[in-house]
Write a protein that holds these residues in place. Sequence first.
Motif, mmCIF file in Angstrom:
data_model
loop_
_atom_site.group_PDB
_atom_site.id
_atom_site.type_symbol
_atom_site.label_atom_id
_atom_site.label_comp_id
_atom_site.label_asym_id
_atom_site.label_seq_id
_atom_site.Cartn_x
_atom_site.Cartn_y
_atom_site.Cartn_z
ATOM 1 N N LEU A 77 -26.356 2.805 7.099
ATOM 2 C CA LEU A 77 -26.789 1.487 7.561
ATOM 3 C C LEU A 77 -28.301 1.386 7.748
ATOM 4 O O LEU A 77 -28.841 0.275 7.788
ATOM 5 C CB LEU A 77 -26.098 1.158 8.892
ATOM 6 C CG LEU A 77 -24.598 0.829 8.823
ATOM 7 C CD1 LEU A 77 -24.044 0.665 10.235
ATOM 8 C CD2 LEU A 77 -24.363 -0.434 8.005
ATOM 9 N N VAL A 78 -28.970 2.543 7.878
ATOM 10 C CA VAL A 78 -30.400 2.525 8.175
ATOM 11 C C VAL A 78 -31.190 1.804 7.095
ATOM 12 O O VAL A 78 -32.175 1.105 7.386
ATOM 13 C CB VAL A 78 -30.908 3.976 8.355
ATOM 14 C CG1 VAL A 78 -32.428 4.004 8.427
ATOM 15 C CG2 VAL A 78 -30.318 4.577 9.606
ATOM 16 N N THR B 240 -36.598 1.347 14.227
ATOM 17 C CA THR B 240 -35.381 1.475 13.420
ATOM 18 C C THR B 240 -34.233 2.020 14.249
ATOM 19 O O THR B 240 -33.075 1.563 14.118
ATOM 20 C CB THR B 240 -35.648 2.396 12.217
ATOM 21 O OG1 THR B 240 -36.735 1.893 11.457
ATOM 22 C CG2 THR B 240 -34.424 2.501 11.335
ATOM 23 N N VAL C 93 -30.469 -3.854 9.406
ATOM 24 C CA VAL C 93 -31.200 -2.989 10.337
ATOM 25 C C VAL C 93 -32.707 -3.173 10.181
ATOM 26 O O VAL C 93 -33.452 -3.211 11.169
ATOM 27 C CB VAL C 93 -30.795 -1.518 10.130
ATOM 28 C CG1 VAL C 93 -31.642 -0.600 11.011
ATOM 29 C CG2 VAL C 93 -29.321 -1.311 10.424
ATOM 30 N N TYR D 138 -23.112 5.306 9.667
ATOM 31 C CA TYR D 138 -24.266 4.797 10.408
ATOM 32 C C TYR D 138 -25.582 5.205 9.728
ATOM 33 O O TYR D 138 -26.553 4.446 9.731
ATOM 34 C CB TYR D 138 -24.248 5.324 11.843
ATOM 35 C CG TYR D 138 -23.006 4.912 12.614
ATOM 36 C CD1 TYR D 138 -22.327 3.738 12.306
ATOM 37 C CD2 TYR D 138 -22.494 5.703 13.641
ATOM 38 C CE1 TYR D 138 -21.172 3.360 13.014
ATOM 39 C CE2 TYR D 138 -21.360 5.334 14.347
ATOM 40 C CZ TYR D 138 -20.703 4.169 14.015
ATOM 41 O OH TYR D 138 -19.586 3.806 14.710
ATOM 42 N N SER E 51 -33.012 -0.853 16.396
ATOM 43 C CA SER E 51 -32.295 -1.859 15.616
ATOM 44 C C SER E 51 -30.935 -1.348 15.179
ATOM 45 O O SER E 51 -29.952 -2.091 15.170
ATOM 46 C CB SER E 51 -33.127 -2.254 14.399
ATOM 47 O OG SER E 51 -32.441 -3.177 13.583
ATOM 48 N N LEU E 52 -30.852 -0.059 14.815
ATOM 49 C CA LEU E 52 -29.571 0.517 14.400
ATOM 50 C C LEU E 52 -28.577 0.492 15.557
ATOM 51 O O LEU E 52 -27.390 0.182 15.362
ATOM 52 C CB LEU E 52 -29.772 1.947 13.897
ATOM 53 C CG LEU E 52 -28.515 2.698 13.470
ATOM 54 C CD1 LEU E 52 -27.857 2.029 12.274
ATOM 55 C CD2 LEU E 52 -28.841 4.159 13.134
ATOM 56 N N SER E 53 -29.029 0.798 16.754
ATOM 57 C CA SER E 53 -28.125 0.773 17.912
ATOM 58 C C SER E 53 -27.549 -0.618 18.120
ATOM 59 O O SER E 53 -26.349 -0.794 18.403
ATOM 60 C CB SER E 53 -28.882 1.222 19.170
ATOM 61 O OG SER E 53 -29.393 2.538 18.995
ATOM 62 N N THR E 54 -28.374 -1.635 17.967
ATOM 63 C CA THR E 54 -27.910 -3.013 18.155
ATOM 64 C C THR E 54 -26.908 -3.415 17.088
ATOM 65 O O THR E 54 -25.858 -4.019 17.373
ATOM 66 C CB THR E 54 -29.117 -3.966 18.141
ATOM 67 O OG1 THR E 54 -30.042 -3.588 19.142
ATOM 68 C CG2 THR E 54 -28.667 -5.403 18.373
ATOM 69 N N VAL E 55 -27.227 -3.070 15.806
ATOM 70 C CA VAL E 55 -26.341 -3.452 14.707
ATOM 71 C C VAL E 55 -24.996 -2.748 14.823
ATOM 72 O O VAL E 55 -23.930 -3.365 14.620
ATOM 73 C CB VAL E 55 -27.019 -3.131 13.359
ATOM 74 C CG1 VAL E 55 -26.043 -3.308 12.196
ATOM 75 C CG2 VAL E 55 -28.235 -4.018 13.153
#
Length: 505
Positions: A75-76, A132, A81, A72, A135-139
């Motif tokens: 992914l940032v 960020t 993201v 994860y 957005s990371l939580s959604t992705v």
Amino acid sequence: MELRDYIRVLRKGWLIILACVVVGVGVAALFSAVKAPTYTADSKVFINTQVGGNASDLVQGQAYSQDRITTYAGLVGTPAVLQPVIVGLHLKATPASLSRQISATAPTNTTLLQIEATDQDPKMAADLANATAESLSTVVQQLETTDADDNVSPVKLSRVQDAVVPLRPSSPNIQLNVLLGLLVGLALGVAVAVLRETLDTRVRTEHDVEAISPAPIVGGITFDPKATVRPLIVADDPYSNRAEAFRTLRTNLQFLNIGDDVEQLDLDPADVADGLDEGAPRKGRSFVVTSSLAQEGKSTTTANLGLALASTSSNILVVDADLRRPKLAGYLGLEGAVGLTDVLLGRVDVGDVVQRWGKTNLYVLPAGRIPPNPSELLGSGRMRKLISVLEEQFDYVLYDAPPLLPVTDAAVLSKSTTGSLVVVAAGRTHKNQLKSAVAAIEQVGSRVGGIVMTMVPTKGPDAYAYGRYGYGYYGEEQGDERKRRSRSGSKGRKNAEAAGHTASA
């Protein structure tokens, strides 16, 4: 190098070190002043894996979250993201450029993900961190959702700390930059000072001499800028530190052992007893005073050493054996038109040209005329016989010889004398020059009896090593009083000496 050598190097190169430190601190301060300040804001995300309620499922969910947290964090920086962040904040940037402003780290053995964002605008830094994280939580939820989960992700990211607007810039850190500049400048200055000392080929200390020759250092004569004006310091200023240095050289020379090994001599006790009889003939000692090159102070050393030896009630003779550039007669104020050259050519007897200096026990044999073949004269059998005769008549005979490197006169002369004294000018003579001079003496079967260091600095890091030679022998008050007496009587003494010269001539 020993510890004291490093300390001496630091003392000698303190200006270089200080300059490097000032430059390092200045560059660091200038960099901090011109660099635009940036602000850092961070938000934290908690990773939770939805599993059953029993203890085994909780442990598995915890292990799964810790295994996935690194993924994860990676992914940032992806467009998946960052593109929603760019759209949501209306940024004129690309995911690639924005990724350089955002980073994510995961503390060890935790399921927390820390997202940091930097920007020159403190509010924008906080907005970037929060956007960020969202957005990371959604992705992650989209990626972890499968058909088997009925569109429900087993992994949930919850923002547990929102980024706040920072009040102070995170960069530049002025204190840290200045400290780093100071340390870098200090390290560079020390390196330059050590390198400068390592590449220095001049003889500056007694340690440099000891690394070249095992011969003892029998004296160290301090530097005197007025040496050319008053070369006879022992007579002109007898209570000065420089004159005391010549007296110390005299003492060391008297105890200098250059004779053969006693254990190898087959001596009869009766012969020894006979040799101690009051009427037994006494053989003096003769020394060749030379140097590597000219202008190292060998002639002034010879003259002042002769004066110092003469003050001990000994019969001392100094011979100007420099048949190329004689100086002793000029230093001592004597007539030098007839001298050693005429004796060796058989024109005069040695007793007719030896002159007494004033009322002292110092006698002088000038060089005389400059011959076309000095080396042949000094290496002749007549010269060897003269050396033997003079040793029987005088306690000490000092020969002021030419430098060793340009000509071979001194090396040839040293074969027939007790030993040789090599004069080394501190800070002027190069190490390879001294090494070649010592080799020139050893190649003719002779050896260096002692080394005299001249032009020794009285201040600075190179002066400490010569304190043992007796500088400052007299107390300050006592020395000043004796100097005043010396100056008050100098005129009368010079007149007496002049009268003695005339009488001896």
